[in-house]
Design a protein around this motif. Sequence first.
Motif, PDB file in Angstrom:
ATOM      1  N   VAL A  14       0.982  -1.195  -0.004  1.00  0.00           N
ATOM      2  CA  VAL A  14       0.040  -0.111  -0.065  1.00  0.00           C
ATOM      3  C   VAL A  14       0.837   1.341   0.069  1.00  0.00           C
ATOM      4  O   VAL A  14       0.575   2.252  -0.744  1.00  0.00           O
ATOM      5  CB  VAL A  14      -1.111   0.100   1.260  1.00  0.00           C
ATOM      6  CG1 VAL A  14      -1.680   1.217   1.433  1.00  0.00           C
ATOM      7  CG2 VAL A  14      -2.008  -0.895   1.073  1.00  0.00           C
ATOM      8  N   ILE A  15       1.730   1.268   0.726  1.00  0.00           N
ATOM      9  CA  ILE A  15       2.871   2.435   0.741  1.00  0.00           C
ATOM     10  C   ILE A  15       3.423   2.743  -0.517  1.00  0.00           C
ATOM     11  O   ILE A  15       3.867   3.857  -0.954  1.00  0.00           O
ATOM     12  CB  ILE A  15       4.112   2.186   1.875  1.00  0.00           C
ATOM     13  CG1 ILE A  15       3.228   2.517   3.080  1.00  0.00           C
ATOM     14  CG2 ILE A  15       5.059   3.076   2.045  1.00  0.00           C
ATOM     15  CD1 ILE A  15       4.094   2.184   4.422  1.00  0.00           C
ATOM     16  N   ALA A  16       4.232   1.574  -1.147  1.00  0.00           N
ATOM     17  CA  ALA A  16       4.444   1.538  -2.364  1.00  0.00           C
ATOM     18  C   ALA A  16       3.681   2.230  -3.460  1.00  0.00           C
ATOM     19  O   ALA A  16       4.036   3.293  -4.173  1.00  0.00           O
ATOM     20  CB  ALA A  16       5.079   0.210  -2.811  1.00  0.00           C
ATOM     21  N   PHE A  17       2.522   1.769  -3.585  1.00  0.00           N
ATOM     22  CA  PHE A  17       1.474   2.501  -4.335  1.00  0.00           C
ATOM     23  C   PHE A  17       1.046   3.797  -3.943  1.00  0.00           C
ATOM     24  O   PHE A  17       0.955   4.682  -5.004  1.00  0.00           O
ATOM     25  CB  PHE A  17       0.156   1.455  -4.448  1.00  0.00           C
ATOM     26  CG  PHE A  17       0.422   0.216  -5.255  1.00  0.00           C
ATOM     27  CD1 PHE A  17       0.626   0.330  -6.636  1.00  0.00           C
ATOM     28  CD2 PHE A  17       0.155  -0.894  -4.753  1.00  0.00           C
ATOM     29  CE1 PHE A  17       0.847  -0.753  -7.528  1.00  0.00           C
ATOM     30  CE2 PHE A  17       0.248  -2.153  -5.815  1.00  0.00           C
ATOM     31  CZ  PHE A  17       0.763  -1.868  -6.764  1.00  0.00           C
ATOM     32  N   SER A  18       1.110   4.204  -2.845  1.00  0.00           N
ATOM     33  CA  SER A  18       0.753   5.370  -2.550  1.00  0.00           C
ATOM     34  C   SER A  18       1.830   6.475  -2.888  1.00  0.00           C
ATOM     35  O   SER A  18       1.722   7.577  -3.346  1.00  0.00           O
ATOM     36  CB  SER A  18       0.590   5.558  -0.909  1.00  0.00           C
ATOM     37  OG  SER A  18      -0.455   4.596  -0.630  1.00  0.00           O
ATOM     38  N   CYS A  19       3.300   5.996  -2.615  1.00  0.00           N
ATOM     39  CA  CYS A  19       4.154   6.820  -2.963  1.00  0.00           C
ATOM     40  C   CYS A  19       4.372   6.936  -4.622  1.00  0.00           C
ATOM     41  O   CYS A  19       4.588   7.933  -5.324  1.00  0.00           O
ATOM     42  CB  CYS A  19       5.712   6.194  -2.609  1.00  0.00           C
ATOM     43  SG  CYS A  19       5.699   6.377  -0.853  1.00  0.00           S
ATOM     44  N   ARG A  20       3.955   5.893  -5.411  1.00  0.00           N
ATOM     45  CA  ARG A  20       4.225   5.959  -6.991  1.00  0.00           C
ATOM     46  C   ARG A  20       2.836   7.013  -7.396  1.00  0.00           C
ATOM     47  O   ARG A  20       3.056   7.581  -8.443  1.00  0.00           O
ATOM     48  CB  ARG A  20       3.845   4.580  -7.680  1.00  0.00           C
ATOM     49  CG  ARG A  20       4.966   3.764  -7.382  1.00  0.00           C
ATOM     50  CD  ARG A  20       4.755   2.450  -8.087  1.00  0.00           C
ATOM     51  NE  ARG A  20       4.762   2.900  -9.547  1.00  0.00           N
ATOM     52  CZ  ARG A  20       4.261   1.974 -10.492  1.00  0.00           C
ATOM     53  NH1 ARG A  20       3.828   0.941 -10.073  1.00  0.00           N
ATOM     54  NH2 ARG A  20       4.544   2.038 -11.746  1.00  0.00           N
ATOM     55  N   GLY A  21       1.651   7.103  -6.534  1.00  0.00           N
ATOM     56  CA  GLY A  21       0.636   7.775  -6.921  1.00  0.00           C
ATOM     57  C   GLY A  21       0.867   9.275  -6.833  1.00  0.00           C
ATOM     58  O   GLY A  21       0.056  10.199  -7.532  1.00  0.00           O
ATOM     59  N   GLY A  22       1.865   9.595  -5.869  1.00  0.00           N
ATOM     60  CA  GLY A  22       2.339  11.215  -5.925  1.00  0.00           C
ATOM     61  C   GLY A  22       1.642  11.536  -4.540  1.00  0.00           C
ATOM     62  O   GLY A  22       0.506  11.100  -4.216  1.00  0.00           O
ATOM     63  N   GLY A  23       2.223  12.463  -3.708  1.00  0.00           N
ATOM     64  CA  GLY A  23       1.768  13.124  -2.706  1.00  0.00           C
ATOM     65  C   GLY A  23       1.173  12.176  -1.469  1.00  0.00           C
ATOM     66  O   GLY A  23       0.457  11.330  -1.700  1.00  0.00           O
ATOM     67  N   LEU A  24       1.698  12.524  -0.390  1.00  0.00           N
ATOM     68  CA  LEU A  24       1.324  11.911   0.815  1.00  0.00           C
ATOM     69  C   LEU A  24       0.118  12.588   1.486  1.00  0.00           C
ATOM     70  O   LEU A  24       0.291  13.402   1.991  1.00  0.00           O
ATOM     71  CB  LEU A  24       2.452  11.791   1.696  1.00  0.00           C
ATOM     72  CG  LEU A  24       2.388  10.730   3.054  1.00  0.00           C
ATOM     73  CD1 LEU A  24       2.375   9.401   2.439  1.00  0.00           C
ATOM     74  CD2 LEU A  24       3.584  11.100   3.727  1.00  0.00           C
ATOM     75  N   LYS A  25      -1.127  11.842   1.329  1.00  0.00           N
ATOM     76  CA  LYS A  25      -2.165  12.183   1.960  1.00  0.00           C
ATOM     77  C   LYS A  25      -2.461  11.693   3.377  1.00  0.00           C
ATOM     78  O   LYS A  25      -1.567  10.889   3.788  1.00  0.00           O
ATOM     79  CB  LYS A  25      -3.522  11.709   0.986  1.00  0.00           C
ATOM     80  CG  LYS A  25      -3.495  12.533  -0.328  1.00  0.00           C
ATOM     81  CD  LYS A  25      -4.645  11.835  -1.205  1.00  0.00           C
ATOM     82  CE  LYS A  25      -4.494  12.431  -2.497  1.00  0.00           C
ATOM     83  NZ  LYS A  25      -4.147  11.596  -3.543  1.00  0.00           N
ATOM     84  N   PRO A  26      -3.211  12.463   4.219  1.00  0.00           N
ATOM     85  CA  PRO A  26      -3.523  12.038   5.583  1.00  0.00           C
ATOM     86  C   PRO A  26      -3.608  10.442   5.741  1.00  0.00           C
ATOM     87  O   PRO A  26      -3.200   9.807   6.659  1.00  0.00           O
ATOM     88  CB  PRO A  26      -4.420  12.885   6.109  1.00  0.00           C
ATOM     89  CG  PRO A  26      -4.405  13.964   5.294  1.00  0.00           C
ATOM     90  CD  PRO A  26      -3.818  13.534   3.917  1.00  0.00           C
ATOM     91  N   GLY A  27      -4.443   9.872   4.918  1.00  0.00           N
ATOM     92  CA  GLY A  27      -4.822   8.425   5.008  1.00  0.00           C
ATOM     93  C   GLY A  27      -3.469   7.589   4.658  1.00  0.00           C
ATOM     94  O   GLY A  27      -3.107   6.630   5.405  1.00  0.00           O
ATOM     95  N   HIS A  28      -2.620   8.134   3.694  1.00  0.00           N
ATOM     96  CA  HIS A  28      -1.382   7.307   3.629  1.00  0.00           C
ATOM     97  C   HIS A  28      -0.349   7.464   4.526  1.00  0.00           C
ATOM     98  O   HIS A  28       0.349   6.589   4.928  1.00  0.00           O
ATOM     99  CB  HIS A  28      -0.918   8.004   2.211  1.00  0.00           C
ATOM    100  CG  HIS A  28      -1.448   7.757   0.948  1.00  0.00           C
ATOM    101  ND1 HIS A  28      -1.494   8.715   0.037  1.00  0.00           N
ATOM    102  CD2 HIS A  28      -2.630   6.969   0.718  1.00  0.00           C
ATOM    103  CE1 HIS A  28      -2.367   8.391  -0.970  1.00  0.00           C
ATOM    104  NE2 HIS A  28      -2.843   7.412  -0.526  1.00  0.00           N
ATOM    105  N   ALA A  29      -0.303   8.605   5.271  1.00  0.00           N
ATOM    106  CA  ALA A  29       0.524   8.956   6.622  1.00  0.00           C
ATOM    107  C   ALA A  29       0.081   7.781   7.502  1.00  0.00           C
ATOM    108  O   ALA A  29       1.099   7.424   8.181  1.00  0.00           O
ATOM    109  CB  ALA A  29       0.350  10.184   7.081  1.00  0.00           C
ATOM    110  N   VAL A  30      -1.235   7.738   7.846  1.00  0.00           N
ATOM    111  CA  VAL A  30      -1.678   6.799   8.715  1.00  0.00           C
ATOM    112  C   VAL A  30      -1.104   5.229   8.481  1.00  0.00           C
ATOM    113  O   VAL A  30      -0.823   4.516   9.326  1.00  0.00           O
ATOM    114  CB  VAL A  30      -3.040   6.891   8.901  1.00  0.00           C
ATOM    115  CG1 VAL A  30      -3.765   5.722   9.898  1.00  0.00           C
ATOM    116  CG2 VAL A  30      -3.582   8.140   9.406  1.00  0.00           C
ATOM    117  N   VAL A  31      -1.264   4.987   7.304  1.00  0.00           N
ATOM    118  CA  VAL A  31      -0.774   3.584   6.752  1.00  0.00           C
ATOM    119  C   VAL A  31       0.802   3.661   7.173  1.00  0.00           C
ATOM    120  O   VAL A  31       1.411   2.550   7.770  1.00  0.00           O
ATOM    121  CB  VAL A  31      -1.315   3.231   5.305  1.00  0.00           C
ATOM    122  CG1 VAL A  31      -0.477   2.052   4.905  1.00  0.00           C
ATOM    123  CG2 VAL A  31      -2.628   3.263   5.309  1.00  0.00           C
TER     124      VAL A  31
END
Length: 65
Positions: A14-31
């Motif tokens: 999930v983190i790898a896909f979040s980083c590829r998608g660009g921008g760290l959103k609050p939900g990604h930060a929680v993950v």
Amino acid sequence: MAVDVAVLLILGIVIAFSCRGGGLKPGHAVVCVIFGLYLAGTDNVGPFVKDVTASVAGLLSGLRL
């Protein structure tokens, strides 16, 4: 132990896909925080994570700005 490894793999993906998608959103930060907590709780990596964190904290506290 097997559940911890599975959770770590899922959160890592999930983190790898979040980083590829660009921008760290609050939900990604929680993950990312949950991933870090699980990683620190494992028997093999946990002590290493704690040692690195203590070393970085000691280094930062010794800096004079």
